[in-house]
Design a protein around this motif. Sequence first.
Motif, mmCIF file in Angstrom:
data_model
loop_
_atom_site.group_PDB
_atom_site.id
_atom_site.type_symbol
_atom_site.label_atom_id
_atom_site.label_comp_id
_atom_site.label_asym_id
_atom_site.label_seq_id
_atom_site.Cartn_x
_atom_site.Cartn_y
_atom_site.Cartn_z
ATOM 1 N N ARG A 81 0.816 -1.227 0.000
ATOM 2 C CA ARG A 81 0.000 0.000 0.000
ATOM 3 C C ARG A 81 0.847 1.274 0.000
ATOM 4 N NH1 ARG A 81 -5.084 -1.481 4.048
ATOM 5 N NH2 ARG A 81 -5.183 -3.711 3.526
ATOM 6 N N THR A 83 2.623 2.479 2.377
ATOM 7 C CA THR A 83 2.314 3.188 3.612
ATOM 8 C C THR A 83 3.399 2.881 4.632
ATOM 9 O OG1 THR A 83 -0.055 2.999 3.189
ATOM 10 C CG2 THR A 83 0.606 3.476 5.454
ATOM 11 N N LYS A 400 -3.908 -8.721 5.397
ATOM 12 C CA LYS A 400 -4.741 -7.638 4.879
ATOM 13 C C LYS A 400 -5.706 -7.135 5.946
ATOM 14 C CE LYS A 400 -8.218 -6.578 1.331
ATOM 15 N NZ LYS A 400 -9.161 -6.035 2.351
#
Length: 414
Positions: A81, A83, A400
């Motif tokens: 992601r 991030t 996830k």
Amino acid sequence: MNLMLLYIDPGTGSMLFSILIGAATTLFFLSKAVWIKLKVLISGKKNGVIQDSSYKKYVIYCEDRRYWNVFLPVLQEFEKRETEITYYVSSAEDPVFSQNFKYVKPEVIGTGNSAYAKLNMMSAGILVCTTPGVNVYQWKRSKNVKHYCHIFHSTTDSSMYRLFGLDFFDSVLLTGDYSGEDIRTLEKQRGLPAKELVTVGCTYLDVLQKKIAEIPAEENHQYTVLVSPSWGKSALLSLYGERLLDPLIQTGFNIIIRPHPQSKISEAEMLDKLTERYKDKANVTWDYERDNIYSLKKADIMISDFSGIIFDYTFLCDKPVIYAASKMDLLPYDAYDIHGENYEGLWEMQTLKNCGILLEEKDFGRIKEVIQNASDSPELKQRRASAKAQAWQHIGEAGKRTADFMIETVQKLS
């Protein structure tokens, strides 16, 4: 002047040195916290949390490298992601440093007092860890961490932590819904606020499932028995030792003995005696590898006690398990406040009785016959499948779901 009065024995000296090191480390981080507070007097707070240069949105604390597989799927999800996430580890030898992560930021914080001092003064949006006992002993909740979250490293009872292990977390990530029941019971007994309980699945089993599938089948395979117990006075090796191993080795089967990692620390003398006793036995292998999957893959049957590895083997390999009769002392654990001395009330013991095969000491002399008669059956296979469905939900999705929870939690608290 009597010089003997100035003598400090080595044990006391070592203790004093540890105290001094711990005090110095704590003083360092305390000074840092004071400096941050001085800055706040000038710049103020945002949403009740000190906004300083050390603030990190997402933090995972991994106290030991053996929990690498618990966090790997989560780190991979943050990397995917794009991030940033901070990964606190105890050692520069942690597997994270062999990865080519861009957004995962590992940081070594040491062990013991050094680690606790860092954790006690940290500033973060959410901290996720497998370590129990926040706000119980040395490890205290930092006023500048918005949310503390515990994630399980095994599919066993949530109450099998030392007393108050999960009491002061804000949330717990479950492998299956079943493990939330004991948490709710203890909250009611102790007058605690309800924690957020979210079933995400089992991260480390997701990793091991992929790894074990990649191991090639063994050529010229010989029937193999894996002995993989827990540790402590009630565990298989301490309780029975050579009384079980002698007749087991005499069967002629390949025997893999995989002691619990804590046994090397707490029961080294016992292991040394057993190793010496069987050093000339060609059919005996001792397994101290960090990953257990190679022994799990090779074994045709497992003999254990109340160790959580039973469920790793059951869920990953779907093969029969023999468990030796032993009485677990629940007194040091949260489970005692729920079950008292009735250790058979534990989920793991009920599940073992349902899908495992009991081995009593009176049967040690005919252990070969017991193993040969422990052939699988459709009924046992179905019971194992039911236990797996209960304890390992959302297979393949735990990384996830954990990342989703962390990000959504920080967003809600911002």
